[in-house]
Write a protein that holds these residues in place. Structure first.
Motif, PDB file in Angstrom:
ATOM      1  N   PHE A  69      26.366 -33.448 144.938  1.00 43.12           N
ATOM      2  CA  PHE A  69      27.123 -33.758 143.726  1.00 43.12           C
ATOM      3  C   PHE A  69      26.832 -35.208 143.379  1.00 43.12           C
ATOM      4  N   SER A  70      26.410 -35.448 142.169  1.00 42.26           N
ATOM      5  CA  SER A  70      26.008 -36.792 141.768  1.00 42.26           C
ATOM      6  C   SER A  70      27.218 -37.692 141.539  1.00 42.26           C
ATOM      7  N   GLU A  71      26.947 -38.991 141.488  1.00 45.09           N
ATOM      8  CA  GLU A  71      27.987 -39.965 141.146  1.00 45.09           C
ATOM      9  C   GLU A  71      28.579 -39.625 139.784  1.00 45.09           C
ATOM     10  N   ALA A  72      27.717 -39.254 138.854  1.00 43.30           N
ATOM     11  CA  ALA A  72      28.163 -38.937 137.491  1.00 43.30           C
ATOM     12  C   ALA A  72      29.104 -37.736 137.475  1.00 43.30           C
ATOM     13  N   MET A  73      28.869 -36.752 138.332  1.00 43.47           N
ATOM     14  CA  MET A  73      29.752 -35.584 138.392  1.00 43.47           C
ATOM     15  C   MET A  73      31.132 -35.973 138.897  1.00 43.47           C
ATOM     16  N   VAL A  74      31.189 -36.847 139.892  1.00 41.04           N
ATOM     17  CA  VAL A  74      32.473 -37.306 140.410  1.00 41.04           C
ATOM     18  C   VAL A  74      33.198 -38.122 139.342  1.00 41.04           C
ATOM     19  N   ALA A  75      32.481 -39.025 138.681  1.00 38.50           N
ATOM     20  CA  ALA A  75      33.085 -39.834 137.613  1.00 38.50           C
ATOM     21  C   ALA A  75      33.603 -38.937 136.491  1.00 38.50           C
ATOM     22  N   ALA A  76      32.840 -37.919 136.129  1.00 34.66           N
ATOM     23  CA  ALA A  76      33.257 -37.002 135.055  1.00 34.66           C
ATOM     24  C   ALA A  76      34.508 -36.228 135.452  1.00 34.66           C
ATOM     25  N   ALA A  77      34.604 -35.824 136.715  1.00 38.34           N
ATOM     26  CA  ALA A  77      35.792 -35.084 137.177  1.00 38.34           C
ATOM     27  C   ALA A  77      37.047 -35.942 137.042  1.00 38.34           C
ATOM     28  N   PHE A  78      36.960 -37.194 137.451  1.00 37.54           N
ATOM     29  CA  PHE A  78      38.129 -38.066 137.343  1.00 37.54           C
ATOM     30  C   PHE A  78      38.418 -38.450 135.897  1.00 37.54           C
ATOM     31  N   TYR A  79      37.401 -38.525 135.072  1.00 34.33           N
ATOM     32  CA  TYR A  79      37.613 -38.766 133.648  1.00 34.33           C
ATOM     33  C   TYR A  79      38.378 -37.605 133.016  1.00 34.33           C
ATOM     34  N   LEU A  80      38.003 -36.380 133.394  1.00 36.34           N
ATOM     35  CA  LEU A  80      38.728 -35.207 132.891  1.00 36.34           C
ATOM     36  C   LEU A  80      40.192 -35.229 133.325  1.00 36.34           C
ATOM     37  N   LEU A  81      40.442 -35.567 134.577  1.00 39.21           N
ATOM     38  CA  LEU A  81      41.833 -35.650 135.054  1.00 39.21           C
ATOM     39  C   LEU A  81      42.616 -36.671 134.255  1.00 39.21           C
ATOM     40  N   ARG A  82      41.968 -37.754 133.926  1.00 35.35           N
ATOM     41  CA  ARG A  82      42.636 -38.817 133.175  1.00 35.35           C
ATOM     42  C   ARG A  82      43.062 -38.358 131.785  1.00 35.35           C
ATOM     43  N   GLN A  83      42.379 -37.359 131.252  1.00 36.57           N
ATOM     44  CA  GLN A  83      42.734 -36.836 129.939  1.00 36.57           C
ATOM     45  C   GLN A  83      44.032 -36.035 129.980  1.00 36.57           C
TER      46      GLN A  83
END
Length: 148
Positions: A69-83
């Motif tokens: 799992f890339s860094e970008a995938m982890v960042a995107a997951a937490f960005y989604l949670l933040r929404q």
């Protein structure tokens, strides 16, 4: 140098939030939610030293040798949670959760705590010069005091 004698982190030059593709985050969003929930409980219950020691232990023995799992995938997951969740006042818990996930997936993550005078503090995660869940302009006002 921080209080522990470790070298200061590299100054971030870019953020995954600027490059994010939301479709990459849906797969890891449930895992991120569990990691964040555990981190919130630990921040409320445990001393900061204990929490940071646990984060360090995770850095020594990653679960996966090759990142799947890339860094970008982890960042995107937490960005989604933040929404969907109000996470603005939980930078420490969010950073702990991001750092743990990245390290378990085989990435070299650095959890950084910074301060700003007269009195403000912020916590973020970076992999080399890339920020995970913050933008560069958000953290430039903070002076790093601890990096793990």
């Amino acid at each position: 140098m921080d209080a522990e004698g470790a070298a200061a982190p590299v100054a971030p030059t870019c953020s995954h939030l600027d490059l994010i593709k939301l479709r990459h985050g849906w797969l890891l969003a449930p895992v991120a939610l569990v990691a964040l929930s555990i981190a919130v409980i630990q921040v409320r219950r445990d001393a900061l030293r204990t929490i940071l020691d646990r984060v360090e232990e995770g850095a020594v023995r990653p679960r996966l040798k090759l990142p799947i799992f890339s860094e970008a995938m982890v960042a995107a997951a937490f960005y989604l949670l933040r929404q969907f969740l109000p996470l603005d006042n939980h930078c420490l818990a969010r950073s702990i959760a991001i750092s743990r996930m990245l390290r378990r997936f085989g990435h070299q993550a650095t959890l950084v705590i910074g301060v700003q005078l007269p009195i403000a503090a912020h916590c973020w995660v970076q992999c080399e010069d890339r920020l995970m869940a913050d933008r560069v302009d958000r953290i430039t006002a903070f002076e790093p005091i601890l990096a793990r």
